[in-house]
Design a protein around this motif. Structure first.
Motif, short mmCIF file in Angstrom:
data_model
loop_
_atom_site.label_atom_id
_atom_site.label_comp_id
_atom_site.label_asym_id
_atom_site.label_seq_id
_atom_site.Cartn_x
_atom_site.Cartn_y
_atom_site.Cartn_z
N LEU A 37 0.71 -1.18 0.09
CA LEU A 37 0.00 -0.09 -0.20
C LEU A 37 0.83 1.23 -0.03
N ASN A 40 3.10 1.39 -3.37
CA ASN A 40 2.38 1.78 -4.83
C ASN A 40 1.43 3.36 -4.50
N GLY A 41 1.15 3.57 -3.30
CA GLY A 41 0.32 4.77 -3.05
C GLY A 41 1.44 5.74 -3.31
N THR A 45 0.60 8.70 -6.01
CA THR A 45 0.96 10.40 -5.73
C THR A 45 1.92 11.00 -6.43
N LEU A 69 -2.25 -2.47 -6.46
CA LEU A 69 -3.05 -2.32 -5.27
C LEU A 69 -4.38 -2.90 -5.38
#
Length: 306
Positions: A37, A40-41, A45, A69
């Protein structure tokens, strides 16, 4: 004997018989899931917020992170919940949804990895034509094709798998609902139709793998002509991990879906399932981005403002 109309839930594979080991598996999966999380987040972003990363390579990378995700969120949270609550149950609709989403997301990811290999091939071997071959519209079309092909492939397999009569119980020897394990519960020769579809899918996947290998073969030939050792090192450090992850992905998935029943065992099936459904989404951010200076600069700018 039961049939598919009377099955209301499936029983997934239990990680362990004792609460302590179940808790250990929960914590292990929790760590992997949080890492996936976070990694990849951060990529999503950074690419979305930094205009300097609005290029074809990072557009495909953003799509890859979204797929990662989705795929790891399809299997791992349910497995963690079952370990924490000491249960094995998943509802029939939940199992069907898990099969559909996993096949959709993993198939789309593999098609996207093929597109990403083509992107690197054009960037390194045909740099003067890069803007023409990979314009914004072409990139959107290729990404949409990857998502669309994954969706159609998942619809086909999910509908075919859950139309089969099931009379061998409801215990699935995997920590998530997996097509080969559900086929073991079938009491009809109709399962051969699904095996045929899986074989066709594997052949298609092998074709994509050959395309990826050939693309990287051309890339390596071009890289070896670069006079700068630093340039060679940068190109190899980008391409070799990509090829390694794709090889692990296709090998584990092919083995999971086409291995002979004679060599099947719960521990082996569990290991192979983790290798193709959990490991790639957690490793991809490290392999594709966290060693990338532009991604690091974008994240530093977002976090500390310069």
């Amino acid at each position: 004997m039961s049939n598919s109309s009377s099955i209301t839930e499936f029983l997934l594979l239990a990680f362990a018989d004792t609460w302590e080991l179940q808790l250990l598996h929960f914590l292990l999966f929790l760590g992997i899931y949080l890492a996936a999380l976070l990694g990849n987040g951060l990529i999503i972003t950074a690419v979305a917020c930094d205009h300097r990363l609005h290029t074809p390579m990072y557009f495909f990378l953003l799509n890859l992170s979204l797929l990662d995700l989705g795929s790891i969120s399809t299997t791992v949270p349910k497995a963690m919940a079952n370990s924490l609550w000491d249960t094995r149950a998943i509802s029939y609709p939940g199992c069907a949804a898990q099969v559909f989403l996993l096949v959709f997301l993993i198939s789309a990811e593999y098609f996207l990895l093929t597109v990403m290999a083509y992107d690197r091939y054009v960037a390194i071997c045909k740099p003067l034509h890069y803007g023409t071959l990979l314009g914004s519209r072409a990139c959107v079309h290729m990404a949409a094709a990857a998502w669309g092909c994954g969706f159609l492939y998942a619809v086909l397999h999910t509908a075919n798998t859950f139309s089969l009569p099931l009379c061998q119980g409801n215990a699935v020897d995997q920590f998530f609902c997996e097509i080969p394990q559900i086929l073991k519960l079938s009491c009809s020769d109709a399962y051969l139709r699904e095996i045929g579809l899986l074989a066709v899918g594997v052949c298609l996947g092998f074709g994509c793998f050959v395309f990826i290998v050939l693309s990287y073969g051309q890339i390596f030939r071009a890289v070896l002509r670069i006079p700068s050792e630093q340039g060679q090192h940068k190109a190899f450090s980008t391409c070799l991990p990509h090829l390694a992850v794709v090889s692990l992905f296709i090998t584990a998935a092919t083995f999971a879906y086409l291995k002979p029943p004679s060599i099947s065992s719960p521990s082996l099936d569990l290991l192979v399932g983790v290798l193709y459904s959990v490991v790639p989404p957690a490793l991809n951010p490290l392999i594709y981005s966290m060693r990338n200076r532009e991604i690091k600069d974008a994240l530093r700018k977002l976090i500390i403002g310069y």
